[in-house]
Design a protein around this motif. Structure first.
Motif, PDB file in Angstrom:
ATOM      1  N   HIS A  55      -2.487   2.636  13.359  1.00  0.00           N
ATOM      2  CA  HIS A  55      -1.503   1.566  13.558  1.00  0.00           C
ATOM      3  C   HIS A  55      -1.769   0.786  14.838  1.00  0.00           C
ATOM      4  CE1 HIS A  55       1.181   3.743  16.463  1.00  0.00           C
ATOM      5  NE2 HIS A  55       0.893   4.822  15.754  1.00  0.00           N
ATOM      6  N   ASP A  82      -1.727   5.719  21.762  1.00  0.00           N
ATOM      7  CA  ASP A  82      -1.067   5.852  20.455  1.00  0.00           C
ATOM      8  C   ASP A  82      -0.833   4.448  19.921  1.00  0.00           C
ATOM      9  OD1 ASP A  82       0.633   6.240  18.330  1.00  0.00           O
ATOM     10  OD2 ASP A  82       2.312   6.903  19.548  1.00  0.00           O
ATOM     11  N   GLU A 109       4.655   1.113  12.633  1.00  0.00           N
ATOM     12  CA  GLU A 109       4.712   2.580  12.567  1.00  0.00           C
ATOM     13  C   GLU A 109       5.734   3.144  13.535  1.00  0.00           C
ATOM     14  OE1 GLU A 109       3.748   6.815  13.110  1.00  0.00           O
ATOM     15  OE2 GLU A 109       3.905   5.262  14.626  1.00  0.00           O
ATOM     16  N   GLU A 110       5.772   2.576  14.737  1.00  0.00           N
ATOM     17  CA  GLU A 110       6.641   3.132  15.780  1.00  0.00           C
ATOM     18  C   GLU A 110       8.128   2.933  15.490  1.00  0.00           C
ATOM     19  OE1 GLU A 110       5.651   5.145  17.795  1.00  0.00           O
ATOM     20  OE2 GLU A 110       3.608   4.705  18.445  1.00  0.00           O
ATOM     21  N   TYR A 187       2.316  10.232  25.282  1.00  0.00           N
ATOM     22  CA  TYR A 187       1.742   9.061  24.629  1.00  0.00           C
ATOM     23  C   TYR A 187       2.681   7.877  24.431  1.00  0.00           C
ATOM     24  CZ  TYR A 187       3.482  11.816  20.672  1.00  0.00           C
ATOM     25  OH  TYR A 187       4.247  12.566  19.839  1.00  0.00           O
ATOM     26  N   HIS A 188       3.973   8.066  24.531  1.00  0.00           N
ATOM     27  CA  HIS A 188       4.854   6.900  24.414  1.00  0.00           C
ATOM     28  C   HIS A 188       5.266   6.377  25.783  1.00  0.00           C
ATOM     29  CE1 HIS A 188       6.169   7.839  19.997  1.00  0.00           C
ATOM     30  NE2 HIS A 188       5.032   7.189  20.061  1.00  0.00           N
ATOM     31  N   GLU A 300       6.655  12.090  16.548  1.00  0.00           N
ATOM     32  CA  GLU A 300       5.476  11.346  16.049  1.00  0.00           C
ATOM     33  C   GLU A 300       5.154  11.861  14.677  1.00  0.00           C
ATOM     34  OE1 GLU A 300       2.483   8.537  16.082  1.00  0.00           O
ATOM     35  OE2 GLU A 300       4.071   8.824  17.496  1.00  0.00           O
TER      36      GLU A 300
HETATM   37 ZN   LIG Z   1       3.919   6.803  18.428  1.00  0.00          ZN
END
Ligand SMILES: [Zn+2]
Ligand SMILES: [Zn+2]
Length: 300
Positions: A55, A82, A109-110, A187-188, A300
């Motif tokens: 993504h 990510d 996606e998020e 990762y976020h 996730e």
């Molecule tokens: Zn993510």
């Protein structure tokens, strides 16, 4: 300085991919589709039997890009790991290492609206994969069954739990899918970093898996297989079916009094385990997490 066995990462190219606007993938031979909600997807048919997915949207922007070579390992800092790391791997590095795949890039996606949902093709893929996960394990979502679990365990992968990602939306393609961990952390957030040294060995293992299984079709029938992520694992535990390799492994990792956290893999005893349901709107499965991950968790 200890010699590291790093794969031939191209950092200039990687940074370009990390900073690229989605529409720029059209210049790289991708076909753009704009969906009703305004979100887009990009597809490139490389004549392959395997589909790779990543993504393009991310929680943070590409504020910085920094590679640091320490004496014992190399680290990469970028807030968009990510899933731009996944995009780089499937569009650049892995094809150079002999991995042949068609590529689908998504948005949304998020926020739980991955445009993978709208992807239609006449092609029948053997299986699909993405690199959209921290850590080193793999997750299978609804695609978990004995055959694919065994194929992964045989190559040394540990199977964990995941909530959802792009491939969760692609059951209609008729094949199973795997999300491989790519060794990133936080990762976020702006602090996101990945261990490029561990990633190298993870990718070597992936290439080994690909080589063994590229011609194997992991059939998935959305109608009859349904969405059975956890029930499958629990039924294996409950019924103790006769599956030597898989059962030994599953007893060790997932039995109730000897559990591992689905996110950080730390061992926890059953008193400390929480059933965790992600954001209400996207809640699909339960995960068992340790206290730390439970109270500071993101999905996730
Ligand atoms: Zn993510
Ligand atoms: Zn992601």
């Amino acid at each position: 300085m200890k010699k590291q066995n790093l794969l031939p990462y191209n950092y200039k190219k990687m940074e370009r991919v990390f900073r690229a606007k989605p529409e720029s993938f059209v210049q790289k031979g991708f076909t753009e589709t704009v969906h009703e909600d305004g979100l887009r997807s990009y597809f490139k048919d490389n004549g392959a039997d395997i589909l790779a997915v990543a993504h393009l949207d991310s929680v943070e922007g590409p504020e910085h890009f920094k590679v640091v070579h320490l004496s014992h390992r190399s680290l990469l800092f970028s807030p968009v790991l990510d899933d731009r790391l996944g995009v780089y791997l499937i569009t650049d590095l892995l094809p150079k290492l002999g991995v042949e795949c068609d590529v689908l890039l998504t948005e949304g996606e998020e926020v739980g609206k991955s445009t993978a949902e709208h992807f239609e093709t006449e092609k029948k893929y053997n299986w699909m994969f993405q690199f959209d996960r921290g850590g080193y394990d793999v997750v299978l979502y609804q695609y978990e069954n004995d055959e694919i679990c065994t194929s992964l365990i045989q190559c040394g992968f540990e199977i964990g739990f995941g909530a959802f990602s792009d491939i969760s939306y692609l059951g209609h393609l008729g094949c199973r899918g795997i999300n491989f961990g790519v060794c990133y952390n936080d990762y976020h957030s702006l602090d996101a970093w990945a261990d490029l040294t561990r990633l190298s060995s993870q990718l070597e293992r992936f290439i080994f898996y690909y080589t063994l299984n590229k011609e194997r079709h992991f059939l998935y029938d959305e109608g009859t297989d349904g969405y059975s992520t956890n029930s499958h694992r629990y039924s294996l535990i409950d019924t103790h079916q006769d599956l030597p390799g898989y059962l030994n492994w599953i007893d060790e990792v997932y039995s109730y009094d000897h559990y591992r956290c689905a996110r950080c893999s730390v061992e926890v005893n059953s008193q400390l385990i929480y059933d965790y349901c992600g954001d209400e709107a996207f809640c699909m499965i339960e995960e068992r997490l340790c206290e730390n991950c439970y109270f500071g968790s993101e999905n996730e």
